[in-house]
Enzyme design. Structure first.
Site, short mmCIF file in Angstrom:
data_model
loop_
_atom_site.label_atom_id
_atom_site.label_comp_id
_atom_site.label_asym_id
_atom_site.label_seq_id
_atom_site.Cartn_x
_atom_site.Cartn_y
_atom_site.Cartn_z
N LYS A 12 0.82 -1.19 0.00
CA LYS A 12 0.00 0.00 0.00
C LYS A 12 0.86 1.26 0.00
CE LYS A 12 -2.82 -2.45 3.26
NZ LYS A 12 -3.26 -2.47 4.66
N GLY A 13 2.14 1.10 0.30
CA GLY A 13 3.01 2.26 0.49
C GLY A 13 3.09 3.20 -0.70
N ASP A 51 7.21 3.45 -2.52
CA ASP A 51 7.46 4.44 -1.49
C ASP A 51 8.95 4.50 -1.11
OD1 ASP A 51 7.34 1.86 -0.42
OD2 ASP A 51 6.08 2.40 1.29
N ASP A 81 14.31 -0.45 0.50
CA ASP A 81 15.04 -0.71 1.74
C ASP A 81 16.06 -1.82 1.45
OD1 ASP A 81 15.50 -0.46 4.51
OD2 ASP A 81 14.09 -2.05 4.97
N VAL A 113 10.73 5.98 8.43
CA VAL A 113 9.97 7.09 7.85
C VAL A 113 8.47 6.78 7.83
CG1 VAL A 113 9.73 8.59 5.83
CG2 VAL A 113 11.97 7.61 6.39
N ASP A 145 3.77 3.70 6.39
CA ASP A 145 3.06 3.48 7.65
C ASP A 145 4.00 3.03 8.76
OD1 ASP A 145 3.61 0.82 6.60
OD2 ASP A 145 2.20 0.08 8.12
N ARG A 204 -0.15 6.74 7.19
CA ARG A 204 -0.01 6.84 5.73
C ARG A 204 -0.59 8.15 5.22
NH1 ARG A 204 1.42 1.64 3.91
NH2 ARG A 204 0.40 -0.09 4.99
P1 IMP Z 1 12.36 -3.88 0.90
O1 IMP Z 1 11.82 -5.11 0.24
O2 IMP Z 1 13.16 -4.22 2.13
O3 IMP Z 1 13.11 -2.97 -0.02
O4 IMP Z 1 11.12 -3.15 1.54
C1 IMP Z 1 10.39 -2.18 0.98
C2 IMP Z 1 9.07 -2.04 1.70
O5 IMP Z 1 9.22 -2.05 3.16
C3 IMP Z 1 8.51 -0.68 1.37
O6 IMP Z 1 7.74 -0.72 0.18
C4 IMP Z 1 7.71 -0.34 2.63
O7 IMP Z 1 6.39 -0.84 2.51
C5 IMP Z 1 8.43 -1.05 3.76
N1 IMP Z 1 9.31 -0.10 4.48
C6 IMP Z 1 10.65 -0.12 4.49
N2 IMP Z 1 11.14 0.89 5.23
C7 IMP Z 1 10.08 1.57 5.71
C8 IMP Z 1 9.94 2.77 6.51
O8 IMP Z 1 10.90 3.41 6.96
N3 IMP Z 1 8.67 3.15 6.79
C9 IMP Z 1 7.57 2.49 6.33
N4 IMP Z 1 7.66 1.40 5.54
C10 IMP Z 1 8.90 0.95 5.23
MG MG Z 2 4.46 -1.15 6.06
#
Ligand code: IMP
Ligand code: MG
Length: 189
Positions: A43-44, A97, A100, A150, A156, A162
């Protein structure tokens, strides 16, 4: 709840988000004069997609994917909602969004190339480079950040915040403490 009542540091104000998204949309349009499919990740990515597509002045289709983490340490992802659009032969931009670990966008890029997308570039509002586990090429980046958590503009903490119109760097522990203090003062415990 308003942004001013939350302890945190403003990363991007409302107007700064708007100009950032304008820049990202213009760059996407310049790369895709023939048109583009924007795939938002739920949903981000919901706020970003809504604003981004209004800043892409070329033919543009919009679709969404939702992923769910699973497995040990929630370190794997599976599809929770698939695309409606056939992306075969199309130029696609994945709108997220924040990147990470890079796990999510790597999964989505692989999926889109298996589906025959002509290109599958990533547009992310935030790039948390220090947390990367998988190398990913990010073509469109709003802002590179450090390790801070964040919230706001789609991001969220436990499904809240959000709807904040700005991006706030905050500490999840502080949020948790503030939430339980609020519940206590309302006598709900
Ligand atoms: P990745 O697969 O680790 O790159 O994760 C990405 C997803 O983790 C993003 O699309 C967000 O939904 C969630 N996420 C990672 N860091 C944050 C943050 O600081 N705040 C909120 N959601 C986050
Ligand atoms: Mg989340």
């Amino acid at each position: 709840m308003s942004a001013s009542s939350i302890e945190g540091r403003t990363l991007l104000r409302r107007e700064e988000i708007a100009s950032t998204v304008e820049r990202l949309g213009a760059a996407i349009a310049a790369d895709h004069p023939e048109g583009v499919v924007v795939v938002g990740l739920l949903k981000g990515g919901v706020c970003l997609v809504a604003d981004l597509v209004r800043n892409i002045p070329v033919d543009c289709s919009v679709d969404f994917l939702a992923l769910m983490p699973y497995g040990a340490g929630r370190s794997r992802v599976a599809l929770a909602k698939d695309l409606d659009i056939d992306v075969a032969g199309r130029g696609v931009v994945i709108a997220v969004d924040i990147v990470d670990s890079g796990l999510t966008v790597s999964y989505v890029r692989r999926l889109l190339s298996e589906r025959g997308a002509r290109s599958a570039d990533v547009c992310t509002l935030l790039d948390r480079r220090p947390s990367r586990l998988l190398p990913v090429d990010l073509r469109y980046v709003g802002l590179a950040i450090g390790t801070e958590y964040v919230i706001g503009y789609g991001l969220d903490f436990e499904e809240r915040y959000r709807n904040l119109p700005l991006l706030l760097a905050t500490d999840p522990e502080t949020l948790r403490r503030a939430e339980s203090a609020n519940v206590d003062s309302r006598g709900e415990r």
